[in-house]
Scaffold this motif. Structure first.
Motif: not given
Length: 125
Positions: A49, A60, A62, A65
């Motif tokens: 992040a 972020y 994936d 997220k």
């Protein structure tokens, strides 16, 4: 001297939450972009992040997220990583990093100038 010190790691069960903190020494923290990266055993360090200088922009990976939230408190010289719904694959050493020359550091480790020593997060199934 610029120092980044992470804290808040530990051993938790899948589905639990943890909040990591990174305390930064340095008079100009409020002008630095910040990021979190992690490194699992036997794997490369990867982006988790990032947050801009103002805190208005975040990004972020994936894989995190919707579960992780990065934030910063410039008055406390601290950046946080709130981690919810933790999974065993989140197990890693987590590092915070500072980018002193950019408004937003982004996903590349090369954009960051200073790193903390890391804090271990272990998620059991």
């Amino acid at each position: 001297q610029i120092q980044l010190v992470e804290s808040g790691g530990g051993l938790v069960q899948a589905g639990d939450s943890l909040t990591l903190s990174c305390a930064i020494s340095g008079r100009t923290f409020s002008t630095w972009a910040m990021g979190w990266f992690r490194q699992a055993p036997g794997k490369e360090r990867v982006f988790v992040a990032a947050i801009s200088v103002s805190g208005g922009s975040t990004g972020y990976a994936d894989s995190v997220k919707g579960r992780f939230t990065i934030s910063r408190d410039n008055a406390k010289n601290t950046v946080y990583l709130q981690m919810n719904s933790l999974k065993p694959e989140d197990t890693a050493v987590y590092y915070c990093a500072a980018s002193t020359e950019r408004y937003y550091g982004g996903t590349s480790a090369g954009a960051y100038d200073y790193w903390g020593q890391g804090t271990q997060v272990t998620v059991s199934s």
